[in-house]
Each structure stands twice: as structure tokens, then as C-alpha cells.
Design a protein around this motif. Structure first.
Motif, mmCIF file in Angstrom:
data_model
loop_
_atom_site.group_PDB
_atom_site.id
_atom_site.type_symbol
_atom_site.label_atom_id
_atom_site.label_comp_id
_atom_site.label_asym_id
_atom_site.label_seq_id
_atom_site.Cartn_x
_atom_site.Cartn_y
_atom_site.Cartn_z
ATOM 1 N N ALA A 88 0.826 -1.204 0.000
ATOM 2 C CA ALA A 88 0.000 0.000 0.000
ATOM 3 C C ALA A 88 0.863 1.256 0.000
ATOM 4 O O ALA A 88 0.569 2.223 -0.717
ATOM 5 C CB ALA A 88 -0.933 -0.013 1.208
ATOM 6 N N LEU A 89 1.932 1.258 0.785
ATOM 7 C CA LEU A 89 2.809 2.425 0.841
ATOM 8 C C LEU A 89 3.508 2.659 -0.488
ATOM 9 O O LEU A 89 3.755 3.797 -0.898
ATOM 10 C CB LEU A 89 3.842 2.259 1.958
ATOM 11 N N GLU A 90 3.806 1.582 -1.182
ATOM 12 C CA GLU A 90 4.449 1.706 -2.492
ATOM 13 C C GLU A 90 3.482 2.332 -3.498
ATOM 14 O O GLU A 90 3.889 3.077 -4.402
ATOM 15 C CB GLU A 90 4.889 0.327 -2.983
ATOM 16 N N ALA A 91 2.186 2.042 -3.339
ATOM 17 C CA ALA A 91 1.194 2.582 -4.275
ATOM 18 C C ALA A 91 0.714 3.972 -3.887
ATOM 19 O O ALA A 91 0.077 4.651 -4.694
ATOM 20 C CB ALA A 91 -0.017 1.637 -4.327
ATOM 21 N N ALA A 92 1.020 4.416 -2.676
ATOM 22 C CA ALA A 92 0.558 5.722 -2.210
ATOM 23 C C ALA A 92 1.334 6.842 -2.884
ATOM 24 O O ALA A 92 2.467 6.637 -3.339
ATOM 25 C CB ALA A 92 0.727 5.815 -0.696
ATOM 26 N N PRO A 93 0.756 8.047 -2.945
ATOM 27 C CA PRO A 93 1.491 9.188 -3.520
ATOM 28 C C PRO A 93 2.791 9.418 -2.770
ATOM 29 O O PRO A 93 2.845 9.322 -1.541
ATOM 30 C CB PRO A 93 0.519 10.356 -3.323
ATOM 31 N N LYS A 94 3.837 9.756 -3.502
ATOM 32 C CA LYS A 94 5.154 9.937 -2.873
ATOM 33 C C LYS A 94 5.344 11.349 -2.340
ATOM 34 O O LYS A 94 6.150 11.585 -1.447
ATOM 35 C CB LYS A 94 6.267 9.603 -3.871
ATOM 36 N N GLU A 95 4.603 12.308 -2.906
ATOM 37 C CA GLU A 95 4.740 13.684 -2.462
ATOM 38 C C GLU A 95 3.555 14.054 -1.580
ATOM 39 O O GLU A 95 2.403 13.784 -1.909
ATOM 40 C CB GLU A 95 4.798 14.635 -3.666
ATOM 41 N N TYR A 150 -8.628 8.139 3.079
ATOM 42 C CA TYR A 150 -8.973 7.424 1.853
ATOM 43 C C TYR A 150 -8.298 6.060 1.901
ATOM 44 O O TYR A 150 -7.220 5.891 2.491
ATOM 45 C CB TYR A 150 -8.550 8.204 0.606
ATOM 46 N N PRO A 151 -8.922 5.033 1.315
ATOM 47 C CA PRO A 151 -8.401 3.664 1.442
ATOM 48 C C PRO A 151 -7.574 3.219 0.239
ATOM 49 O O PRO A 151 -7.828 3.596 -0.904
ATOM 50 C CB PRO A 151 -9.683 2.838 1.541
ATOM 51 N N ILE A 152 -6.577 2.394 0.539
ATOM 52 C CA ILE A 152 -5.882 1.608 -0.474
ATOM 53 C C ILE A 152 -6.201 0.153 -0.155
ATOM 54 O O ILE A 152 -5.966 -0.306 0.972
ATOM 55 C CB ILE A 152 -4.359 1.862 -0.450
ATOM 56 N N GLY A 163 -6.460 -1.395 -5.737
ATOM 57 C CA GLY A 163 -6.843 -0.060 -6.171
ATOM 58 C C GLY A 163 -7.090 0.826 -4.962
ATOM 59 O O GLY A 163 -6.857 0.431 -3.812
ATOM 60 N N SER A 164 -7.558 2.022 -5.215
ATOM 61 C CA SER A 164 -7.797 2.969 -4.126
ATOM 62 C C SER A 164 -8.946 3.890 -4.494
ATOM 63 O O SER A 164 -9.390 3.943 -5.648
ATOM 64 C CB SER A 164 -6.538 3.785 -3.830
ATOM 65 N N LEU A 165 -9.443 4.630 -3.503
ATOM 66 C CA LEU A 165 -10.464 5.647 -3.700
ATOM 67 C C LEU A 165 -9.963 6.964 -3.135
ATOM 68 O O LEU A 165 -9.103 6.974 -2.238
ATOM 69 C CB LEU A 165 -11.774 5.249 -3.007
ATOM 70 N N THR A 166 -10.480 8.058 -3.644
ATOM 71 C CA THR A 166 -10.089 9.363 -3.117
ATOM 72 C C THR A 166 -10.882 9.668 -1.846
ATOM 73 O O THR A 166 -11.864 8.977 -1.524
ATOM 74 C CB THR A 166 -10.353 10.465 -4.156
#
Length: 462
Positions: A88-95, A150-152, A163-166
Motif C-alpha cells: 500500500a505504501l508503495e502505491a501511495a502518492p510519494k509527495e 482514503y483507502p488503499i 486499487g484505491s479511492l479518493t
């Protein structure tokens, strides 16, 4: 809840004491404040009823809208929570540039999350939700720059991100935030607390206005359809309010521990003074990705220990953002009597505290019970009961406005004029207690009394 017809200079009472008598003057004064309070309470009632009802059914709605994210094909064994977290952390926004202020829950453990401190390197992690249903995905809840969760979604058997949602798509988090005063932060919570106090006043004053004086108690619980539309609407408003009054008071009072001022400042100090702090502590989550990565093995160890100790329900794993905070593992569903929190060392995974509901002092147990009822945690009947409660609030708003509109004088607002009276000691005592127990409400009462006196002085006598 009265049937006064207000003109510019007099009241004509058809369902209460004579306005010429002290009891009638008190009746008219309370009805005046009851009506004025509605101006503040009605928007609050509609907002809280709408957001609360959507929140109750939001998880079910997400199942219907996004089954590909919420459900998985069960496998032979799940991968460790740390593997799911890493994916999940790898797929999360980096900034992530937002600087959110840290929120501290009160001793009751029921405050809304008010944001989180974070470091550069990605959005903070609010919690990890490990389901007890083999068909469900794992949810890694992140916080966006506005403070919304928001979930991943991660497949617990393969560790693959689904996937994820905003934050705006994730209705459970959005409606809970809106229900708690987001995006105004603490000022939003203060406004909700203010309206909460006035809603309590409306119930108590409404009971006095409704109380039967010329007919039996049971007879007063039946609408008078033979007295015209105005009386029928008035009775339909008052009777529903009376029948639900105990439920209204429970929800309003049990909501106060969630507020920023009464819950975060008043109740927390009372608990500390009475030695009633929760032994389980409270973690608002929001640790940075860096902090969560450092705690991956301790998370695995603590989750395994929670299962070994017999917690079979879905698990919530949290880590507060401040240094030295423990890992926080608790069950998310099941009977409220099974509430349990395990605290662990985020460096070693060693259990530092195992707190059952029965171990908690009285105040945290009462607060926790109120939270469970609010969230519908007692099952489907609880969800429907809360939905009926919210619907009744909308009904009272509609019938209250209709009743006022039907009996107001032509060309006027129908607000009763101020009448002078010697206030009964019981009324003074009740008002004083309410103002002391609810400081924000008390401050608003003093402000309104001051403004009323100032305006009366400026109005020239006819």
C-alpha cells in the motif's frame, strides 16, 4: 410546541396558561426562546441527520459501488500485515506537502480524528484494517492533504494492491468528517457543540410547552384532527417530539464527548480529576510512512499476539505520530462488550497493555457505549433505529416550520414579544446548571440576553 398566536403587542393562548398570569408569562417566554432556538438548531438538525444517515449505510454502499475493491477470492493463507502495508505504501502518492496539526483524543476514546503530524515522504497512515471475513480485502487508510481519509485496498492472500479511492469517493470517511465539523476544524466542532446545547434546551422547553394542563396525559399523545389543520400539524410535531424525547437527549448528550471543546477540554479534565482516564489510551493514527515502515515487524508480532489472545474480530492497527507512542491494536466489530485494546512497543512488538472493556473506569465505558450506539454497532436493528431517529428529526423540522407558518400573523414573523416576569427558582437553577455544564451554550445564552436587553433599551415605547 405551543399554540400561541403572536402579534406585535399581545399573545392569544388557545393551548396554554393565560398570558395574563405568571404561569402564562413563563409559558410565553419559553415559547419565545423555543422558537428563537429553532433558527439555530434547524440547520444543524438537517445537516447532522443527513450526514449521520449516509454514514450509517456508507460501508454497505461501498460494497455495492466497488465490489472489485472490497472483495477477494479467499486463498489458503494470508501474507503478513507488513507485506500488505508495504504494498500500500508503495502505491501511495510519494509527495505530500500538507502540514496537518496533531489531534489528541480525550480519555473516553471517542473523539474524531482531527488530523495528524507528518513528515515528508508520503501521506500519513491513519490505520490498517484487517478483516475477519476471508472474502474481504485489507484496507490501509491514508490521510490526504485536507485531512480526509482514503483507502488503499490490498488482497490479503497475495499482497497485491487492488486499487484505491479518493477522500471524496470514500463515503464512510467523508460523511464522518462532515458530521464532525470538517473542513472547519475546531471552529466547526464548536458550532456543532453550540447547536447541540440549544437542541437540548429545545427538548426540555418543548416538554414544558407540551405538558397537558387541560386534558389527560394519554389523551395528549393523540393528535386532534377535529380541531383544524393548524392544531393537527402542531400536535403531530409535539407528539413525535415527546415520544422520541428520551432518544433525542441520549444522542445529543452522548455526542458531546466527540466534540473538540466539551470532549477534548472539559471531559478530559473531569476524567483526570476523578481518576477516570481510559486505561487503553487513544491513538488518532496518522503516523508517517517512515514511522510505519520502521514498525513493520512489530506490527506483525502484535497482530499475531492479538489473534493468539483470542481476538477473532476484524482488527484496527494504529500508530500515533508523536515520539514514544505505542502501537494500538483493537477489534473493530463484534459485540461492544468484547471491546479490547492491545498496546505494544513499536520497536519490539512486545505487549505493554491488554485492556478489556470491563477494566475501564465508568466514564470511558459510558462514552464507549454512546459511540457504539451512534455508529450502529449493535447490529442491523441499531442501524434501522438510528435511521428512524434521523428521519424523526427531519419530520420535526418540517412540521415545526409548517406549524409556525400556519399560525404566524400575516406580514410578521410571529415571534412572541418579550414579557417581564419573576423567574421561578427551578427555572433559574435548571438554566444555571445547563450553562455551567455546557460552557459554549452558556456563553451564547449570556450573549443573547445581553443583545436582547440592549435592543429593548433602544426601542422607543409606542
Amino acid at each position: 410546541m405551543s399554540d400561541y398566536v403572536a402579534g406585535p403587542t399581545k399573545h392569544v393562548a388557545s393551548a396554554g396558561p393565560s398570558a395574563e398570569q405568571p404561569a402564562g408569562r413563563l409559558y410565553a417566554r419559553l415559547w419565545r426562546w423555543h422558537l428563537l432556538a429553532a433558527l439555530l438548531v434547524i440547520p444543524f438538525v438537517l445537516w447532522q441527520s443527513t450526514t449521520g444517515t449516509i454514514y450509517l449505510w456508507a460501508e454497505w454502499g461501498m460494497d455495492q459501488a466497488h465490489p472489485e475493491l472490497r472483495f477477494v477470492q479467499p486463498g489458503a493463507a494470508t501474507v503478513p500485515p507488513s507485506v500488505q502495508l508495504a504494498a500500500a505504501l508503495e502505491a501511495a502518492p510519494k509527495e505530500f506537502s500538507a502540514k496537518l496539526t496533531g489531534g489528541h483524543g480525550h480519555g473516553g476514546g471517542g473523539a474524531h480524528d482531527h488530523g495528524a503530524m507528518t513528515e515528508q515522504g508520503g501521506p500519513p497512515v491513519q490505520e490498517i484494517i484487517l478483516s475477519d471475513d476471508p472474502r474481504r480485502s485489507t484496507q490501509v487508510m491514508m490521510l490526504n492533504e485536507s485531512g480526509l481519509p482514503y483507502p488503499i485496498f490490498v488482497d490479503p492472500y497475495s499482497g497485491r494492491v487492488l486499487g484505491s479511492l479518493t477522500g471524496s469517493q470514500w463515503l464512510p470517511g467523508l460523511t464522518k468528517a462532515l458530521h464532525g465539523g470538517w473542513p472547519l476544524g475546531k471552529p466547526g466542532s464548536w458550532l456543532l457543540e453550540l447547536a447541540d446545547g440549544w437542541a437540548i434546551f429545545m427538548i426540555l422547553s418543548g416538554l414544558y410547552l407540551w405538558w397537558p394542563r387541560q386534558r389527560g396525559f394519554l389523551a395528549a399523545l393523540w393528535p386532534r384532527f377535529d380541531r383544524g389543520a393548524r392544531m393537527a400539524v402542531r400536535d403531530l410535531h409535539a407528539i413525535v417530539a415527546v415520544l422520541f424525547s428520551a432518544v433525542f437527549l441520549f444522542f445529543l448528550i452522548s455526542a458531546l464527548p466527540w466534540t473538540a471543546f466539551w470532549g477534548g477540554e472539559v471531559l478530559s479534565r473531569v476524567q483526570a480529576a476523578l481518576n477516570q482516564k481510559s486505561t487503553a489510551g487513544f491513538s488518532p493514527g496518522g503516523a508517517s510512512a517512515r514511522q510505519m515502515e520502521a514498525a513493520q515487524k512489530p506490527i506483525d508480532d502484535l497482530v499475531a499476539e492479538a489473534r493468539a489472545r483470542g481476538i477473532s474480530q476484524a482488527l484496527s492497527v494504529r500508530l500515533a505520530p508523536w515520539p514514544g507512542a505505542p502501537l494500538y491494536v483493537s477489534n473493530r466489530n463484534g459485540p461492544p462488550s468484547a471491546d479490547r485494546v492491545i498496546l505494544g512497543n513499536p520497536k519490539t512488538g512486545e505487549v505493554t497493555r491488554d485492556a478489556l472493556r470491563a477494566d475501564q473506569p465508568l466514564i470511558p465505558r459510558m462514552v464507549g457505549f454512546g459511540i457504539h450506539v451512534h455508529q450502529g454497532d449493535f447490529g442491523l436493528w441499531n442501524l434501522w433505529m438510528n435511521t428512524a431517529f434521523a428521519s424523526s428529526l427531519v419530520w420535526l423540522t418540517v412540521t415545526g416550520v409548517a406549524s409556525w407558518w400556519m399560525r404566524r400573523p400575516r406580514g410578521g414573523l410571529g415571534i412572541p414579544r418579550k414579557v417581564e416576569l419573576r423567574r421561578p427558582r427551578a427555572l433559574i437553577a435548571t438554566a444555571t446548571v445547563m450553562c455551567l455544564l455546557l460552557p459554549i451554550f452558556g456563553a451564547s445564552v449570556l450573549l443573547l440576553l445581553g443583545l436582547e436587553r440592549l435592543l429593548v433599551r433602544r426601542v422607543k415605547p409606542a
